[in-house]
Motif scaffolding. Sequence first.
Motif, PDB file in Angstrom:
ATOM      1  N   LYS A  31       1.033  -1.418  -0.094  1.00 42.75           N
ATOM      2  CA  LYS A  31      -0.626   0.517   0.067  1.00 42.75           C
ATOM      3  C   LYS A  31       1.070   1.076   0.094  1.00 42.75           C
ATOM      4  O   LYS A  31       1.970   1.009   0.207  1.00 42.75           O
ATOM      5  N   THR A  33       0.417   6.161  -0.255  1.00 45.73           N
ATOM      6  CA  THR A  33      -0.709   7.149  -0.682  1.00 45.73           C
ATOM      7  C   THR A  33      -0.938   7.779  -1.731  1.00 45.73           C
ATOM      8  O   THR A  33       0.399   7.757  -1.473  1.00 45.73           O
ATOM      9  N   PHE A  41      -5.503   9.583  -0.896  1.00 43.42           N
ATOM     10  CA  PHE A  41      -6.415   8.357  -0.773  1.00 43.42           C
ATOM     11  C   PHE A  41      -5.230   7.186  -0.316  1.00 43.42           C
ATOM     12  O   PHE A  41      -4.168   6.725  -1.026  1.00 43.42           O
ATOM     13  N   VAL A  43      -4.189   3.552  -0.748  1.00 40.41           N
ATOM     14  CA  VAL A  43      -3.913   2.433  -2.092  1.00 40.41           C
ATOM     15  C   VAL A  43      -3.200   1.452  -2.280  1.00 40.41           C
ATOM     16  O   VAL A  43      -2.794   1.067  -1.507  1.00 40.41           O
ATOM     17  N   GLU A  44      -4.080  -0.052  -2.584  1.00 36.81           N
ATOM     18  CA  GLU A  44      -3.519  -1.221  -2.859  1.00 36.81           C
ATOM     19  C   GLU A  44      -2.353  -1.303  -3.913  1.00 36.81           C
ATOM     20  O   GLU A  44      -3.439  -0.320  -5.026  1.00 36.81           O
ATOM     21  N   GLN A  66      -9.964   4.856   0.097  1.00 36.30           N
ATOM     22  CA  GLN A  66      -9.455   4.045   0.028  1.00 36.30           C
ATOM     23  C   GLN A  66      -9.503   3.884  -1.868  1.00 36.30           C
ATOM     24  O   GLN A  66     -10.538   4.302  -1.993  1.00 36.30           O
ATOM     25  N   GLY A  67      -8.393   2.782  -1.991  1.00 35.82           N
ATOM     26  CA  GLY A  67      -9.005   2.622  -3.220  1.00 35.82           C
ATOM     27  C   GLY A  67      -7.444   1.692  -4.209  1.00 35.82           C
ATOM     28  O   GLY A  67      -6.874   1.395  -3.083  1.00 35.82           O
ATOM     29  N   MET A  68      -7.747   1.265  -5.239  1.00 36.80           N
ATOM     30  CA  MET A  68      -6.959   0.196  -5.766  1.00 36.80           C
ATOM     31  C   MET A  68      -5.701   1.342  -6.874  1.00 36.80           C
ATOM     32  O   MET A  68      -6.439   1.866  -7.863  1.00 36.80           O
ATOM     33  N   LEU A  69      -4.154   1.567  -7.231  1.00 40.81           N
ATOM     34  CA  LEU A  69      -3.686   1.592  -8.421  1.00 40.81           C
ATOM     35  C   LEU A  69      -3.146   1.031  -9.173  1.00 40.81           C
ATOM     36  O   LEU A  69      -2.477  -0.051  -8.029  1.00 40.81           O
ATOM     37  N   LEU A 128      -6.855   4.703 -11.685  1.00 42.82           N
ATOM     38  CA  LEU A 128      -7.081   4.934  -9.973  1.00 42.82           C
ATOM     39  C   LEU A 128      -8.587   4.546  -9.999  1.00 42.82           C
ATOM     40  O   LEU A 128      -9.316   5.167 -10.382  1.00 42.82           O
ATOM     41  N   ILE A 130     -11.186   4.193  -7.455  1.00 43.11           N
ATOM     42  CA  ILE A 130     -11.911   4.881  -6.037  1.00 43.11           C
ATOM     43  C   ILE A 130     -13.348   4.244  -5.838  1.00 43.11           C
ATOM     44  O   ILE A 130     -14.040   4.236  -7.660  1.00 43.11           O
TER      45      ILE A 130
END
Length: 156
Positions: A31, A33, A41, A43-44, A66-69, A128, A130
């Motif tokens: 993870k 930021t 966010f 992010v994983e 949070q989210g995923m990149l 990204l 979200i």
Amino acid sequence: MHGTPIAEKSITTTIALVLIAIALAACGPRKTTVSVGKTRFVVELAESESARQRGLMYRLMLPRDQGMLFVLPRPQVATFWMKNTYLPLDILYFDANRRLRTIHRNVPPCRRRPCPTYASTGPVLYVLEINAGEAARHAIQPEQPLHIDGGVGITD
């Protein structure tokens, strides 16, 4: 000089617990930021091919901040779909200079086959995901920069 059996057992147990905690931390997704505009966010990182393919599939919840990149192996037109994704999302596509190029807002989970696809309008290096509505809530717009804390790269 001999230690007491209880003290030796306590030290052994503590060492074992520390090693287990380290191993479990290494198994989870990496993870970091990121920020877009003034919005941050956690992010994983989806840096490997398998992580990019799995994405946010099968998640039942995603905290608001949070989210995923997704880190792609090279700049390319990126096409995403929502197969086995249960949460509506905003999908933000950033070029190699980390400028926001495309936003797909309020993308719904796939409910029919074939699943619709959502593509970037040009070559991108980062995507990204979200929660749906977060881009509008934070007035995120094309051309805004993506800032990534820490090193980010491809793992396979």
